[in-house]
Design a protein around this motif. Structure first.
Motif, PDB file in Angstrom:
ATOM      1  N   HIS A  55      29.063  25.321  -6.010  1.00 25.42           N
ATOM      2  CA  HIS A  55      29.459  26.402  -6.909  1.00 25.42           C
ATOM      3  C   HIS A  55      30.744  26.052  -7.655  1.00 25.42           C
ATOM      4  N   ALA A  56      31.666  25.414  -6.958  1.00 29.49           N
ATOM      5  CA  ALA A  56      32.922  25.013  -7.599  1.00 29.49           C
ATOM      6  C   ALA A  56      32.682  23.920  -8.624  1.00 29.49           C
ATOM      7  N   LEU A  57      31.824  22.950  -8.281  1.00 31.91           N
ATOM      8  CA  LEU A  57      31.550  21.851  -9.205  1.00 31.91           C
ATOM      9  C   LEU A  57      30.881  22.336 -10.483  1.00 31.91           C
ATOM     10  N   GLY A  58      30.022  23.332 -10.367  1.00 36.49           N
ATOM     11  CA  GLY A  58      29.265  23.802 -11.511  1.00 36.49           C
ATOM     12  C   GLY A  58      29.934  24.897 -12.316  1.00 36.49           C
ATOM     13  N   ASP A  59      31.113  25.331 -11.906  1.00 39.42           N
ATOM     14  CA  ASP A  59      31.809  26.420 -12.585  1.00 39.42           C
ATOM     15  C   ASP A  59      32.681  25.854 -13.705  1.00 39.42           C
ATOM     16  N   GLY A  60      32.265  26.042 -14.937  1.00 40.62           N
ATOM     17  CA  GLY A  60      32.993  25.488 -16.068  1.00 40.62           C
ATOM     18  C   GLY A  60      34.343  26.126 -16.321  1.00 40.62           C
ATOM     19  N   SER A  61      34.631  27.265 -15.691  1.00 41.33           N
ATOM     20  CA  SER A  61      35.925  27.920 -15.888  1.00 41.33           C
ATOM     21  C   SER A  61      37.018  27.325 -15.007  1.00 41.33           C
ATOM     22  N   LEU A  62      36.638  26.416 -14.096  1.00 48.09           N
ATOM     23  CA  LEU A  62      37.592  25.846 -13.151  1.00 48.09           C
ATOM     24  C   LEU A  62      38.035  24.461 -13.598  1.00 48.09           C
ATOM     25  N   ASP A  63      39.328  24.227 -13.514  1.00 46.49           N
ATOM     26  CA  ASP A  63      39.893  22.933 -13.883  1.00 46.49           C
ATOM     27  C   ASP A  63      40.055  22.004 -12.692  1.00 46.49           C
ATOM     28  N   ALA A  64      40.117  22.577 -11.478  1.00 47.26           N
ATOM     29  CA  ALA A  64      40.497  21.778 -10.310  1.00 47.26           C
ATOM     30  C   ALA A  64      39.905  22.367  -9.046  1.00 47.26           C
ATOM     31  N   VAL A  65      39.885  21.536  -8.002  1.00 49.34           N
ATOM     32  CA  VAL A  65      39.538  22.000  -6.665  1.00 49.34           C
ATOM     33  C   VAL A  65      40.684  21.653  -5.722  1.00 49.34           C
ATOM     34  N   ILE A  66      40.919  22.530  -4.767  1.00 51.33           N
ATOM     35  CA  ILE A  66      41.917  22.328  -3.715  1.00 51.33           C
ATOM     36  C   ILE A  66      41.151  22.232  -2.401  1.00 51.33           C
ATOM     37  N   LEU A  67      41.118  21.045  -1.811  1.00 54.92           N
ATOM     38  CA  LEU A  67      40.278  20.795  -0.641  1.00 54.92           C
ATOM     39  C   LEU A  67      41.035  21.071   0.651  1.00 54.92           C
ATOM     40  N   CYS A  68      40.557  22.066   1.399  1.00 55.45           N
ATOM     41  CA  CYS A  68      41.072  22.379   2.743  1.00 55.45           C
ATOM     42  C   CYS A  68      39.918  22.242   3.726  1.00 55.45           C
ATOM     43  N   THR A  69      39.210  21.161   3.609  1.00 59.54           N
ATOM     44  CA  THR A  69      37.984  20.931   4.361  1.00 59.54           C
ATOM     45  C   THR A  69      38.219  19.875   5.441  1.00 59.54           C
ATOM     46  N   PRO A  70      37.297  19.737   6.409  1.00 57.97           N
ATOM     47  CA  PRO A  70      37.438  18.673   7.409  1.00 57.97           C
ATOM     48  C   PRO A  70      37.564  17.305   6.750  1.00 57.97           C
ATOM     49  N   HIS A  71      38.332  16.427   7.391  1.00 61.59           N
ATOM     50  CA  HIS A  71      38.656  15.117   6.828  1.00 61.59           C
ATOM     51  C   HIS A  71      37.414  14.326   6.424  1.00 61.59           C
ATOM     52  N   LYS A  72      36.347  14.455   7.203  1.00 65.51           N
ATOM     53  CA  LYS A  72      35.162  13.626   6.969  1.00 65.51           C
ATOM     54  C   LYS A  72      34.490  13.917   5.628  1.00 65.51           C
ATOM     55  N   PHE A  73      34.800  15.069   5.018  1.00 62.94           N
ATOM     56  CA  PHE A  73      34.194  15.412   3.730  1.00 62.94           C
ATOM     57  C   PHE A  73      35.052  15.003   2.537  1.00 62.94           C
ATOM     58  N   HIS A  74      36.297  14.630   2.762  1.00 57.89           N
ATOM     59  CA  HIS A  74      37.231  14.465   1.654  1.00 57.89           C
ATOM     60  C   HIS A  74      36.758  13.465   0.609  1.00 57.89           C
ATOM     61  N   ALA A  75      36.386  12.259   1.042  1.00 59.97           N
ATOM     62  CA  ALA A  75      36.051  11.213   0.077  1.00 59.97           C
ATOM     63  C   ALA A  75      34.892  11.641  -0.819  1.00 59.97           C
ATOM     64  N   GLU A  76      33.814  12.117  -0.223  1.00 53.88           N
ATOM     65  CA  GLU A  76      32.651  12.476  -1.037  1.00 53.88           C
ATOM     66  C   GLU A  76      32.951  13.665  -1.945  1.00 53.88           C
ATOM     67  N   GLN A  77      33.783  14.591  -1.486  1.00 55.28           N
ATOM     68  CA  GLN A  77      34.121  15.742  -2.319  1.00 55.28           C
ATOM     69  C   GLN A  77      35.043  15.341  -3.467  1.00 55.28           C
ATOM     70  N   ILE A  78      35.972  14.439  -3.210  1.00 58.89           N
ATOM     71  CA  ILE A  78      36.849  13.948  -4.285  1.00 58.89           C
ATOM     72  C   ILE A  78      36.025  13.238  -5.355  1.00 58.89           C
ATOM     73  N   VAL A  79      35.129  12.376  -4.919  1.00 52.55           N
ATOM     74  CA  VAL A  79      34.290  11.635  -5.868  1.00 52.55           C
ATOM     75  C   VAL A  79      33.431  12.606  -6.687  1.00 52.55           C
ATOM     76  N   ALA A  80      32.826  13.582  -6.022  1.00 50.80           N
ATOM     77  CA  ALA A  80      31.959  14.531  -6.724  1.00 50.80           C
ATOM     78  C   ALA A  80      32.750  15.360  -7.738  1.00 50.80           C
ATOM     79  N   ALA A  81      33.946  15.809  -7.352  1.00 46.39           N
ATOM     80  CA  ALA A  81      34.757  16.614  -8.263  1.00 46.39           C
ATOM     81  C   ALA A  81      35.220  15.774  -9.456  1.00 46.39           C
ATOM     82  N   ALA A  82      35.646  14.535  -9.186  1.00 44.30           N
ATOM     83  CA  ALA A  82      36.106  13.656 -10.270  1.00 44.30           C
ATOM     84  C   ALA A  82      34.991  13.416 -11.281  1.00 44.30           C
ATOM     85  N   LYS A  83      33.774  13.208 -10.806  1.00 51.10           N
ATOM     86  CA  LYS A  83      32.654  12.976 -11.712  1.00 51.10           C
ATOM     87  C   LYS A  83      32.390  14.172 -12.623  1.00 51.10           C
TER      88      LYS A  83
END
Length: 330
Positions: A55-83
């Protein structure tokens, strides 16, 4: 002003939403969590919510994400958000392996988005003053960094919480608190080259340990001595010992609710000077600096090289805690 989604609405995600309520630089436009309880707490602050990261990735009104998720998800979430062209602020540790860190950093660099990291201790006024003193040579040659960041907040967690998992949060005291001190030592001394760590489980049944001591050697000969314990009531202290003087910073409370810092400065031949630094919203300051960098107003003070060096040190400490040996960094 940038609009951001807070992803992960547990303890720290709720803290970030609270701290950003009156920010002039960041507006929380969405809260993400699979848990109904987490979403309800965010909604009580007037934040709209959803149950998945997509939902965050697909929301065009958002400029950024702030990740407070378990460490194991960080890399894939950073890559997905950057793309998707979104800036990323990630809570510490950035990742737990250097391979993941490189992947994440390469993704944000290729996308031209900003990456921030949740090392708010750099933004504490007493720490900023200490760094200025070291750069100016006020202490002579900085020789040794000593730090302790201990807390007992995890004693109330259920045994199956990810923060107590040896897989999801290896070397628990390191990922919980000690990594902040590793970051400060890197900010002061530069690149670590070797570590020796001892991890024990002495007062709990935590699968990832409750007591950690670390010695870090740096490329120019300095040493950092770090302690992190997950059963001792809160204790926070940073000391830098130099050839002509030393500075000690003592925290009055956990950074979750800062109550100020007591600082002692000693110069050779002079009486100690005691200074009180009043409470300061360093968590908010860090995220706002990230937002200003994302908007092109300023640069972000934690470099990619420092982020990667931190993760490489995390990785080496994890190896050393398991092997019992001195381990190289990187």
């Amino acid at each position: 002003m940038i609009r951001a989604a807070v992803v992960g609405l547990g303890w720290w995600g709720q803290k970030i939403i609270h701290d950003l309520r009156h920010s002039a630089h960041v507006q929380v436009g969405l809260g993400i969590d699979p848990s109904q309880d987490g979403r309800e707490l965010a909604e009580a602050h007037g934040v709209r919510t959803a149950d998945s990261f997509e939902h965050a990735l697909g929301d065009g009104s958002l400029d950024a994400v702030i990740l407070c998720t378990p460490h194991k998800f960080h890399a894939e979430q950073i890559v997905a958000a950057a793309k998707m062209g979104k800036h990323v602020f990630c809570e510490k540790p950035l990742t737990t392996t250097s391979a993941e860190a490189r992947t994440a950093i390469e993704a944000v660099a290729a996308a031209g988005v900003q990456l921030g990291i949740g090392h708010e201790r750099r933004f504490e006024p007493a720490v900023m003053r200490l760094r200025d003193q070291c750069r100016a040579g006020d202490l002579g040659t900085p020789l040794v960094f000593e730090g302790n960041f201990s807390q007992d907040k995890f004693l109330t967690l259920p045994p199956d919480n990810w923060r107590l998992s040896d897989t999801d949060a290896p070397v628990g005291p390191l990922s919980a608190t000690g990594i902040h001190l590793v970051d400060l030592a890197i900010a002061l001394f530069g690149r670590p080259v070797e570590v020796w760590a001892r991890l024990s489980t002495l007062a709990t049944a935590f699968a990832n340990g409750d007591t950690l001591t670390v010695t870090i050697g740096f490329e120019h000969g300095q040493t950092a001595l770090i302690t992190a314990i997950l059963t001792t009531p809160f204790a926070g202290r940073v000391t830098v010992l130099g050839s002509r003087g030393w500075v000690e910073i003592r925290d009055r409370n956990h950074p979750e609710l800062p109550r100020g810092w007591d600082v002692t400065t000693v110069q050779r031949g002079e009486d100690p000077i005691s200074t009180f630094y009043p409470p300061h919203p360093s968590v908010r300051d860090n995220i706002e600096q990230f937002a200003r960098a994302a908007s092109g107003e300023t640069s972000y003070p934690v470099t990619f090289d420092e982020m990667l060096s931190n993760v490489r040190t995390f990785e080496a400490i994890t190896r050393s805690a398991r092997s019992g040996r001195v381990e190289p960094v990187g």
